[in-house]
Design an enzyme around this catalytic site. Structure first.
Site, PDB file in Angstrom:
ATOM      1  N   ASP A 170      -3.632  -8.588   3.173  1.00 17.83           N
ATOM      2  CA  ASP A 170      -4.998  -8.781   3.666  1.00 17.83           C
ATOM      3  C   ASP A 170      -5.670  -9.775   2.729  1.00 17.83           C
ATOM      4  OD1 ASP A 170      -4.535  -6.783   5.554  1.00 17.83           O
ATOM      5  OD2 ASP A 170      -5.422  -5.212   4.332  1.00 17.83           O
ATOM      6  N   GLU A 220      -7.689  -7.908  13.406  1.00 21.77           N
ATOM      7  CA  GLU A 220      -8.127  -8.007  12.005  1.00 21.77           C
ATOM      8  C   GLU A 220      -7.900  -9.439  11.515  1.00 21.77           C
ATOM      9  OE1 GLU A 220      -6.001  -5.079   9.706  1.00 21.77           O
ATOM     10  OE2 GLU A 220      -6.847  -3.413  10.837  1.00 21.77           O
ATOM     11  N   ARG A 244       0.856  -1.190   0.000  1.00 19.83           N
ATOM     12  CA  ARG A 244       0.000   0.000   0.000  1.00 19.83           C
ATOM     13  C   ARG A 244       0.892   1.240   0.000  1.00 19.83           C
ATOM     14  NH1 ARG A 244      -3.347  -0.037   5.083  1.00 19.83           N
ATOM     15  NH2 ARG A 244      -4.326  -1.807   4.022  1.00 19.83           N
ATOM     16  N   HIS A 302      -5.666  -9.796   8.247  1.00 20.78           N
ATOM     17  CA  HIS A 302      -4.340  -9.168   8.124  1.00 20.78           C
ATOM     18  C   HIS A 302      -3.228 -10.085   8.626  1.00 20.78           C
ATOM     19  CE1 HIS A 302      -1.507  -5.670   8.233  1.00 20.78           C
ATOM     20  NE2 HIS A 302      -0.948  -6.432   9.156  1.00 20.78           N
ATOM     21  N   HIS A 339       2.055  -2.612   5.409  1.00 20.26           N
ATOM     22  CA  HIS A 339       1.602  -2.588   4.014  1.00 20.26           C
ATOM     23  C   HIS A 339       2.532  -1.706   3.183  1.00 20.26           C
ATOM     24  CE1 HIS A 339      -2.136  -4.858   4.074  1.00 20.26           C
ATOM     25  NE2 HIS A 339      -2.446  -4.285   5.226  1.00 20.26           N
TER      26      HIS A 339
END
Length: 188
Positions: free
Chosen positions: A102, A159, A68, A162, A95
């Site tokens: 994810d 999460e 990301r 994740h 990320h």
């Protein structure tokens, strides 16, 4: 040298559905300019093992997000209703190091297994060991957890989707401006 490896169904036998390249995400609009899915080469080696383990159990991995860019991390931070579920871009994210992914499991027909919540559901229901989701969802989360941890990833407790490489600081943040055509923020 760019440490990121592109992931695709053809090269990795995964389903790629980068939600941040669509409007079906917490920001309500596309953040990425393309469905270009990237992962740090160290994490990519572990992902290959996870793909094999999932296949042995009759499942396939479906990826919602991987590398990301910092700009995307800022957008997510600014739109998140609960900051517990998004890393502060000032501190950096795994990320943005390319070492976090994810994902979920899908069956032979491509249907996502019941995990009790959807991806990016920001509540206690998304915590790995929540007893507020069905026993089926709990079992599916454990299947994903076992698959990913056997492959070398560690989970994030709040999460279920994740996973990341340990240790956090062994990999540096990646500047997306240096990626050229491999920058997911750019249109294809």
């Amino acid at each position: 040298m760019n440490p990121l490896v592109p992931l695709s169904e053809e090269t990795h036998d995964v389903i790629v559905d980068l939600v941040y390249a669509t409007s079906n995400n917490i920001a309500g609009r596309p953040i990425y300019g393309s469905q270009l899915c990237l992962l740090h080469r160290d994490a990519e080696l572990c992902l290959r093992k996870a793909v094999r383990l999932a296949a042995q159990a009759g499942f396939k991995l479906k990826i919602f997000d991987a590398f990301r860019p910092h700009e995307a991390q800022v957008e997510l931070w600014e739109t998140a209703v609960d900051k517990l579920y998004v890393a502060d871009p000032k501190l950096g994210s795994n990320h943005t190091r390319g070492t976090a992914i994810d994902l979920t499991l899908v069956d032979a027909n491509g249907n996502e297994l019941d995990m009790g919540t959807g991806f990016d559901h920001m509540s206690a229901l998304s915590h790995h060991f929540s007893d507020q989701v069905s026993p089926v969802a709990q079992a599916n989360r454990l299947l994903l957890l076992n698959t990913m941890e056997q492959a070398g990833f560690q989970h994030l407790p709040h999460e279920w989707w994740h996973y990341e490489l340990p240790p956090r600081d062994e990999h540096t943040l990646i500047d997306s401006a240096l990626l050229g055509s491999l920058n997911p923020m750019q249109q294809p």
